[in-house]
Design a protein around this motif. Structure first.
Motif, mmCIF file in Angstrom:
data_model
loop_
_atom_site.group_PDB
_atom_site.id
_atom_site.type_symbol
_atom_site.label_atom_id
_atom_site.label_comp_id
_atom_site.label_asym_id
_atom_site.label_seq_id
_atom_site.Cartn_x
_atom_site.Cartn_y
_atom_site.Cartn_z
ATOM 1 N N LYS A 157 -21.635 -0.771 67.667
ATOM 2 C CA LYS A 157 -22.123 -2.141 67.861
ATOM 3 C C LYS A 157 -23.179 -2.496 66.823
ATOM 4 N N ALA A 158 -24.074 -1.551 66.548
ATOM 5 C CA ALA A 158 -25.152 -1.801 65.595
ATOM 6 C C ALA A 158 -24.622 -2.003 64.180
ATOM 7 N N ILE A 159 -23.580 -1.246 63.811
ATOM 8 C CA ILE A 159 -23.042 -1.312 62.459
ATOM 9 C C ILE A 159 -22.040 -2.458 62.310
ATOM 10 N N GLY A 160 -21.391 -2.784 63.424
ATOM 11 C CA GLY A 160 -20.366 -3.819 63.368
ATOM 12 C C GLY A 160 -18.978 -3.265 63.128
ATOM 13 N N PHE A 161 -18.814 -1.951 63.349
ATOM 14 C CA PHE A 161 -17.515 -1.298 63.245
ATOM 15 C C PHE A 161 -17.003 -0.992 64.642
ATOM 16 N N SER A 162 -15.728 -0.735 64.725
ATOM 17 C CA SER A 162 -15.191 -0.263 65.995
ATOM 18 C C SER A 162 -15.501 1.226 66.125
ATOM 19 N N LYS A 163 -15.567 1.690 67.371
ATOM 20 C CA LYS A 163 -15.809 3.114 67.594
ATOM 21 C C LYS A 163 -14.682 3.949 66.983
ATOM 22 N N ALA A 164 -13.466 3.438 67.069
ATOM 23 C CA ALA A 164 -12.316 4.158 66.509
ATOM 24 C C ALA A 164 -12.461 4.329 64.998
ATOM 25 N N TYR A 165 -13.028 3.312 64.339
ATOM 26 C CA TYR A 165 -13.200 3.396 62.884
ATOM 27 C C TYR A 165 -14.245 4.455 62.530
ATOM 28 N N ILE A 166 -15.317 4.525 63.301
ATOM 29 C CA ILE A 166 -16.331 5.549 63.055
ATOM 30 C C ILE A 166 -15.731 6.942 63.219
ATOM 31 N N TYR A 167 -14.842 7.079 64.195
ATOM 32 C CA TYR A 167 -14.221 8.381 64.432
ATOM 33 C C TYR A 167 -13.282 8.801 63.299
ATOM 34 N N LYS A 168 -12.982 7.897 62.383
ATOM 35 C CA LYS A 168 -12.205 8.291 61.201
ATOM 36 C C LYS A 168 -13.057 9.144 60.255
ATOM 37 N N PHE A 169 -14.366 9.005 60.387
ATOM 38 C CA PHE A 169 -15.281 9.709 59.493
ATOM 39 C C PHE A 169 -16.056 10.828 60.183
ATOM 40 N N PHE A 170 -16.334 10.658 61.460
ATOM 41 C CA PHE A 170 -17.076 11.660 62.235
ATOM 42 C C PHE A 170 -16.419 11.788 63.606
ATOM 43 N N ASP A 171 -16.234 13.007 64.065
ATOM 44 C CA ASP A 171 -15.546 13.151 65.347
ATOM 45 C C ASP A 171 -16.507 13.218 66.527
ATOM 46 N N SER A 172 -17.833 13.083 66.260
ATOM 47 C CA SER A 172 -18.799 13.118 67.354
ATOM 48 C C SER A 172 -20.142 12.600 66.875
ATOM 49 N N LYS A 173 -21.027 12.319 67.821
ATOM 50 C CA LYS A 173 -22.399 11.950 67.480
ATOM 51 C C LYS A 173 -23.098 13.111 66.782
ATOM 52 N N GLN A 174 -22.795 14.329 67.209
ATOM 53 C CA GLN A 174 -23.425 15.487 66.580
ATOM 54 C C GLN A 174 -23.097 15.561 65.099
ATOM 55 N N ALA A 175 -21.867 15.219 64.731
ATOM 56 C CA ALA A 175 -21.480 15.265 63.323
ATOM 57 C C ALA A 175 -22.298 14.275 62.505
ATOM 58 N N ILE A 176 -22.614 13.125 63.091
ATOM 59 C CA ILE A 176 -23.459 12.146 62.403
ATOM 60 C C ILE A 176 -24.882 12.681 62.315
ATOM 61 N N GLY A 177 -25.377 13.243 63.419
ATOM 62 C CA GLY A 177 -26.702 13.845 63.404
ATOM 63 C C GLY A 177 -26.792 14.974 62.396
ATOM 64 N N GLU A 178 -25.705 15.711 62.260
ATOM 65 C CA GLU A 178 -25.640 16.809 61.289
ATOM 66 C C GLU A 178 -25.832 16.286 59.875
ATOM 67 N N ALA A 179 -25.206 15.159 59.566
ATOM 68 C CA ALA A 179 -25.330 14.575 58.232
ATOM 69 C C ALA A 179 -26.762 14.130 57.965
ATOM 70 N N ILE A 180 -27.408 13.539 58.957
ATOM 71 C CA ILE A 180 -28.795 13.106 58.818
ATOM 72 C C ILE A 180 -29.712 14.316 58.662
ATOM 73 N N CYS A 181 -29.459 15.328 59.456
ATOM 74 C CA CYS A 181 -30.247 16.561 59.393
ATOM 75 C C CYS A 181 -30.129 17.194 58.005
ATOM 76 N N ALA A 182 -28.929 17.202 57.451
ATOM 77 C CA ALA A 182 -28.698 17.779 56.122
ATOM 78 C C ALA A 182 -29.492 17.032 55.061
ATOM 79 N N GLN A 183 -29.539 15.710 55.166
ATOM 80 C CA GLN A 183 -30.301 14.912 54.209
ATOM 81 C C GLN A 183 -31.791 15.246 54.279
ATOM 82 N N CYS A 184 -32.307 15.350 55.487
ATOM 83 C CA CYS A 184 -33.729 15.660 55.676
ATOM 84 C C CYS A 184 -34.063 17.040 55.121
ATOM 85 N N LEU A 185 -33.259 18.031 55.458
ATOM 86 C CA LEU A 185 -33.532 19.395 55.013
ATOM 87 C C LEU A 185 -33.373 19.526 53.504
ATOM 88 N N SER A 186 -32.482 18.722 52.907
ATOM 89 C CA SER A 186 -32.328 18.734 51.450
ATOM 90 C C SER A 186 -33.604 18.259 50.767
#
Length: 205
Positions: free
Chosen positions: A46-75
């Motif tokens: 809702k915040a991005i303006g995409f469908s949930k199904a579209y987000i799942y094309k790139f990440f299969d869970s909320k954790q996977a998105i959190g993982e990407a953010i975590c990787a950026q921070c640790l980098s």
């Protein structure tokens, strides 16, 4: 050496796709505002303006998105440590600067943003791939520095290299692991200098 991959199998879609970056950026902002635990993939959609199904094309869970953010921070933490070590002229000074940079940058990035801390702590507690990669980067730093110190005659050579690196990492662990650092913030300012001095005394030839 300072790039941490989000190597989790949950990542989907082409890695260089700008939509993937857009999702991560929006999620980072949303998590910072509402918290990781309180946010769902539906909320992000809702915040991005995409469908949930579209987000799942790139990440299969909320954790996977959190993982990407975590990787950026640790980098960013690894990049700061890399810069600090590169500016030191001796292995002894590299040990001091590595510890100092890791702790200072962790406190600045993670604990000035409590929502980001929630993600980093979750990643550390659940041993996300980015957190394991971060730990491995630190061990690589230590291995290179100790090996150089032995070649220059600054450090003892009797103890096996892998054992030496492991013990130094154990000393540093309470201050470089996001989950543990929260319990050691009262000593985060003086601990790097004191503990690095202790380590260096043990490394003396």
């Amino acid at each position: 050496m300072n790039e941490i991959e989000s190597s989790s199998p949950q990542s989907r879609g082409p890695a260089d796709h700008n939509v993937r970056d857009q999702i991560v950026a929006a999620a980072d902002e949303h998590f910072s505002r509402y918290g990781y635990d309180k946010t769902t993939v539906s909320d992000l959609a809702k915040a991005i303006g995409f469908s949930k199904a579209y987000i799942y094309k790139f990440f299969d869970s909320k954790q996977a998105i959190g993982e990407a953010i975590c990787a950026q921070c640790l980098s960013k933490i690894i990049a700061a440590a890399d810069e600090a070590v590169a500016g030191a002229t001796t292995p002894t000074e590299k040990i001091r600067q590595l510890f100092k940079a890791l702790v200072a940058t962790s406190v600045s990035l993670v604990f000035n943003d409590r929502k980001l801390h929630d993600i980093a702590a979750r990643g550390a507690g659940e041993k996300w791939p980015s957190v394991r990669a971060y730990a491995e980067h630190i061990r690589q730093f230590l291995t290179e520095i100790v090996r150089e110190g032995r070649e220059f005659g600054e450090f003892e050579r009797k103890t096996p290299l892998d054992e030496t690196v492991h013990v130094i990492y154990l000393v540093m662990h309470p201050y470089v692991n996001p989950l543990l650092l929260q319990y050691n913030l009262d000593h985060a300012e003086e601990a790097p200098a004191q503990l690095s001095s202790l380590v260096l005394r043990s490394l003396a030839p």
